[in-house]
Write a protein that holds these residues in place. Structure first.
Motif, short mmCIF file in Angstrom:
data_model
loop_
_atom_site.label_atom_id
_atom_site.label_comp_id
_atom_site.label_asym_id
_atom_site.label_seq_id
_atom_site.Cartn_x
_atom_site.Cartn_y
_atom_site.Cartn_z
N LYS A 1 39.54 -64.96 70.89
CA LYS A 1 37.83 -65.34 70.97
C LYS A 1 37.50 -64.99 72.12
O LYS A 1 36.39 -64.46 72.35
N GLU A 2 38.52 -64.94 73.26
CA GLU A 2 38.08 -64.48 74.70
C GLU A 2 39.40 -64.45 75.66
O GLU A 2 40.16 -64.63 75.05
N ILE A 3 39.08 -63.37 76.76
CA ILE A 3 40.14 -63.07 77.33
C ILE A 3 39.68 -63.30 78.73
O ILE A 3 38.63 -62.66 79.21
N LYS A 4 40.34 -63.98 79.66
CA LYS A 4 40.09 -64.35 81.00
C LYS A 4 40.98 -63.44 81.96
O LYS A 4 42.24 -63.31 81.80
N LEU A 5 40.18 -62.57 82.56
CA LEU A 5 41.14 -61.67 83.42
C LEU A 5 40.90 -62.24 84.85
O LEU A 5 39.84 -62.31 85.59
N ASN A 6 42.03 -62.51 85.31
CA ASN A 6 42.40 -62.95 86.74
C ASN A 6 42.91 -61.49 87.55
O ASN A 6 44.08 -61.50 87.47
N PHE A 7 41.95 -61.10 88.17
CA PHE A 7 42.35 -59.69 88.97
C PHE A 7 42.89 -59.88 90.34
O PHE A 7 43.43 -58.99 91.05
N GLY A 8 43.00 -61.19 90.76
CA GLY A 8 43.31 -61.54 92.07
C GLY A 8 42.24 -61.46 93.36
O GLY A 8 41.24 -61.40 92.78
N ASP A 9 42.60 -61.43 94.45
CA ASP A 9 41.43 -61.73 95.41
C ASP A 9 41.09 -60.37 96.15
O ASP A 9 42.33 -59.37 96.49
N VAL A 10 39.98 -60.24 96.54
CA VAL A 10 39.40 -58.96 97.60
C VAL A 10 39.53 -59.55 98.86
O VAL A 10 39.07 -60.75 99.21
N VAL A 11 40.36 -59.04 99.89
CA VAL A 11 40.23 -59.52 101.04
C VAL A 11 39.91 -58.35 102.04
O VAL A 11 40.10 -57.21 101.94
N THR A 12 39.17 -58.84 103.03
CA THR A 12 38.63 -58.02 104.20
C THR A 12 39.58 -57.59 105.11
O THR A 12 40.63 -58.10 105.09
N ASP A 13 39.16 -56.38 105.72
CA ASP A 13 40.50 -55.70 106.63
C ASP A 13 40.95 -56.62 107.80
O ASP A 13 41.86 -56.57 108.32
N ASP A 14 39.94 -57.62 108.19
CA ASP A 14 40.35 -58.44 109.41
C ASP A 14 41.09 -59.99 108.74
O ASP A 14 41.58 -60.86 109.50
N PHE A 15 41.44 -59.92 107.38
CA PHE A 15 42.04 -60.94 106.80
C PHE A 15 41.19 -62.52 106.84
O PHE A 15 41.82 -63.42 106.34
N MET A 16 39.98 -62.37 107.28
CA MET A 16 39.08 -63.42 107.41
C MET A 16 38.47 -63.99 106.15
O MET A 16 38.00 -65.09 106.18
N LYS A 17 38.26 -62.88 105.19
CA LYS A 17 37.57 -63.38 103.96
C LYS A 17 38.29 -62.97 102.69
O LYS A 17 38.81 -61.90 102.86
N THR A 18 38.19 -63.81 101.79
CA THR A 18 38.80 -63.34 100.43
C THR A 18 37.87 -64.14 99.39
O THR A 18 37.09 -64.92 99.60
N LYS A 19 37.88 -63.27 98.24
CA LYS A 19 37.21 -64.02 97.12
C LYS A 19 37.71 -63.26 95.91
O LYS A 19 38.20 -62.26 95.60
N ALA A 20 38.21 -64.25 95.09
CA ALA A 20 38.84 -64.05 94.11
C ALA A 20 38.00 -63.19 92.83
O ALA A 20 36.80 -63.58 92.76
N VAL A 21 38.53 -62.33 91.92
CA VAL A 21 37.72 -61.62 90.91
C VAL A 21 38.16 -62.15 89.60
O VAL A 21 39.47 -61.90 89.44
N THR A 22 37.39 -62.68 88.89
CA THR A 22 37.81 -63.33 87.54
C THR A 22 36.36 -62.80 86.58
O THR A 22 35.62 -63.01 86.83
N ILE A 23 36.84 -62.27 85.44
CA ILE A 23 35.87 -61.80 84.43
C ILE A 23 36.49 -62.29 83.14
O ILE A 23 37.52 -61.91 82.75
N THR A 24 35.41 -63.11 82.27
CA THR A 24 35.89 -63.25 80.89
C THR A 24 35.16 -62.48 80.11
O THR A 24 33.86 -62.46 79.89
N VAL A 25 35.87 -62.01 78.98
CA VAL A 25 35.41 -60.89 77.93
C VAL A 25 35.34 -61.78 76.60
O VAL A 25 36.54 -62.08 76.33
N PRO A 26 34.25 -61.97 76.20
CA PRO A 26 34.29 -62.40 74.62
C PRO A 26 34.63 -61.27 73.76
O PRO A 26 34.49 -60.22 73.88
N VAL A 27 35.35 -61.97 72.65
CA VAL A 27 35.80 -61.03 71.59
C VAL A 27 35.45 -61.48 70.27
O VAL A 27 35.50 -62.70 69.99
N LYS A 28 34.54 -60.67 69.77
CA LYS A 28 33.87 -61.31 68.44
C LYS A 28 34.90 -60.84 67.30
O LYS A 28 35.59 -59.99 67.23
#
Length: 173
Positions: A146-173
């Motif tokens: 019914k859906e797929i949750k894709l966890n792609f990991g974190d985007v990290v800045t070059d100074d390693f001071m900021k990270t943000k997780a990337v997750t996208i949920t795809v509905p499947v009909k």
């Protein structure tokens, strides 16, 4: 000499097996991609979904999906990314996972088709098809997804001071 021959033959076999991954019919969603149906049931009991409306942004990294193809032993996900900053961003989507119900599938970075991720320089666009393999001994019931949750990991800045997780949920009909 024998060791080199065995190593060479093993590498050749690995490359041949990687080439057999059914990624040819999975669009990465980039502007070069062809038009496609929203959802398509295949004769081989797989299902392909146009997920190109699914996207997100993390720290200046745009992440856009293309096609998602669900098969009984794996899921292939077309992906394109763009670093919209002037700095290097680190992102490894080919080391993430996908969750379907109570099953977690791991990405196989060796079976990724194309170049996507790593240290991505400012202004660079990349695309590829990621393969998420079902755990050993388990199969995906394609018709029940019914859906797929894709966890792609974190985007990290070059100074390693900021990270943000990337997750996208795809509905499947």
């Amino acid at each position: 000499m024998k060791k080199w021959l065995v190593l060479f033959m093993s590498l050749g076999l690995a490359l041949a097996l990687a080439a057999c991954g059914s990624t040819d019919d999975v669009s990465t969603g980039s502007s070069d991609s062809k038009d496609k149906k929203t959802e398509e049931k295949k004769d081989d009991s797989s299902k392909k979904i146009d997920a190109s409306k699914q996207s997100t942004e993390a720290l200046g990294m745009k992440v856009n999906l293309g096609d998602v193809k669900i098969m009984k032993d794996k899921i292939n996900v077309g992906l394109n990314i763009e670093n919209t900053t002037g700095k290097v961003l680190t992102f490894y989507p080919d080391q993430g996972n996908a969750v379907i119900g109570s099953m977690q599938l791991s990405a196989n970075m060796f079976l990724t088709d194309g170049e996507v991720g790593g240290d991505v320089q400012g202004g660079v666009k990349q695309e590829g098809v990621l393969e998420f393999s079902a755990p050993d001994g388990k199969e995906i019931d394609v018709d029940k997804v019914k859906e797929i949750k894709l966890n792609f990991g974190d985007v990290v800045t070059d100074d390693f001071m900021k990270t943000k997780a990337v997750t996208i949920t795809v509905p499947v009909k």
